[in-house]
Motif scaffolding. Structure first.
Motif, PDB file in Angstrom:
ATOM      1  N   TYR A  58      21.894  11.182 -17.811  1.00  0.00           N
ATOM      2  CA  TYR A  58      21.891  12.141 -16.734  1.00  0.00           C
ATOM      3  C   TYR A  58      21.935  11.583 -15.052  1.00  0.00           C
ATOM      4  O   TYR A  58      22.340  12.892 -14.714  1.00  0.00           O
ATOM      5  N   VAL A  59      21.478  11.036 -14.654  1.00  0.00           N
ATOM      6  CA  VAL A  59      21.917  10.056 -13.224  1.00  0.00           C
ATOM      7  C   VAL A  59      23.419  10.119 -13.331  1.00  0.00           C
ATOM      8  O   VAL A  59      23.618  10.559 -12.205  1.00  0.00           O
ATOM      9  N   PHE A  60      23.547   9.264 -14.167  1.00  0.00           N
ATOM     10  CA  PHE A  60      25.649   9.609 -14.303  1.00  0.00           C
ATOM     11  C   PHE A  60      25.708  10.774 -13.653  1.00  0.00           C
ATOM     12  O   PHE A  60      27.256  10.806 -13.584  1.00  0.00           O
ATOM     13  N   LEU A  62      24.923  13.578 -13.140  1.00  0.00           N
ATOM     14  CA  LEU A  62      24.694  13.863 -11.779  1.00  0.00           C
ATOM     15  C   LEU A  62      25.418  13.498 -10.724  1.00  0.00           C
ATOM     16  O   LEU A  62      25.207  14.195  -9.921  1.00  0.00           O
ATOM     17  N   TYR A  63      25.480  12.134 -10.712  1.00  0.00           N
ATOM     18  CA  TYR A  63      26.427  11.533  -9.653  1.00  0.00           C
ATOM     19  C   TYR A  63      27.765  12.122  -9.798  1.00  0.00           C
ATOM     20  O   TYR A  63      28.583  11.941  -9.074  1.00  0.00           O
ATOM     21  N   LEU A  64      28.316  12.112 -11.624  1.00  0.00           N
ATOM     22  CA  LEU A  64      29.459  12.441 -11.356  1.00  0.00           C
ATOM     23  C   LEU A  64      30.135  14.009 -10.727  1.00  0.00           C
ATOM     24  O   LEU A  64      30.636  14.233 -10.298  1.00  0.00           O
ATOM     25  N   TYR A  66      27.820  15.055  -8.580  1.00  0.00           N
ATOM     26  CA  TYR A  66      28.054  15.374  -6.578  1.00  0.00           C
ATOM     27  C   TYR A  66      28.896  14.841  -6.290  1.00  0.00           C
ATOM     28  O   TYR A  66      29.711  15.378  -5.366  1.00  0.00           O
ATOM     29  N   ASP A  67      29.299  13.723  -6.685  1.00  0.00           N
ATOM     30  CA  ASP A  67      31.289  12.811  -6.590  1.00  0.00           C
ATOM     31  C   ASP A  67      32.096  14.228  -6.941  1.00  0.00           C
ATOM     32  O   ASP A  67      32.920  14.684  -5.545  1.00  0.00           O
ATOM     33  N   THR A  68      32.095  15.261  -7.736  1.00  0.00           N
ATOM     34  CA  THR A  68      32.996  16.346  -7.657  1.00  0.00           C
ATOM     35  C   THR A  68      33.188  17.351  -6.449  1.00  0.00           C
ATOM     36  O   THR A  68      33.809  17.848  -6.484  1.00  0.00           O
ATOM     37  N   LYS A  70      31.043  16.427  -4.107  1.00  0.00           N
ATOM     38  CA  LYS A  70      31.267  16.118  -2.587  1.00  0.00           C
ATOM     39  C   LYS A  70      32.796  15.512  -2.251  1.00  0.00           C
ATOM     40  O   LYS A  70      33.578  15.837  -1.272  1.00  0.00           O
TER      41      LYS A  70
END
Length: 72
Positions: A58-60, A62-64, A66-68, A70
Motif C-alpha cells: 500500500y505504501v509503495f 501510494l509512493y508511486l 505521489y511520485d507521478t 509530483k
C-alpha cells in the motif's frame, strides 16, 4: 452566565434532535440488515506477515502515485 447556558441549549437543541434522528435511523437500518440471513461472512485469520506485506504494498503504491503527480 445562566442566560448564556439557556441560549446555547435552546439554539443547539434542533441540531441535537436532527443528529439523534439520523443516528436512530442508521442504527435501525443496520439492525434490520444484520438480521437478514447470510448478512455476515466468516473470514479466515490473516497472519501478521500478510498484514505487513499488504501495508508495504500500500505504501509503495501510494509512493508511486505521489511520485507521478509530483513529476507532472
Amino acid at each position: 452566565m445562566y442566560r448564556l447556558f439557556v441560549y446555547c441549549v435552546v439554539l443547539l437543541f434542533p441540531f441535537s434532535a436532527i443528529s439523534y434522528a439520523l443516528l436512530s435511523y442508521e442504527l435501525t437500518v443496520v439492525d434490520v440488515f444484520a438480521r437478514l440471513p447470510f448478512a455476515s461472512i466468516s473470514v479466515p485469520l490473516i497472519s501478521i506477515w500478510m498484514v505487513v506485506f499488504i501495508y508495504i504494498a500500500y505504501v509503495f503504491v501510494l509512493y508511486l502515485l505521489y511520485d507521478t503527480v509530483k513529476s507532472d
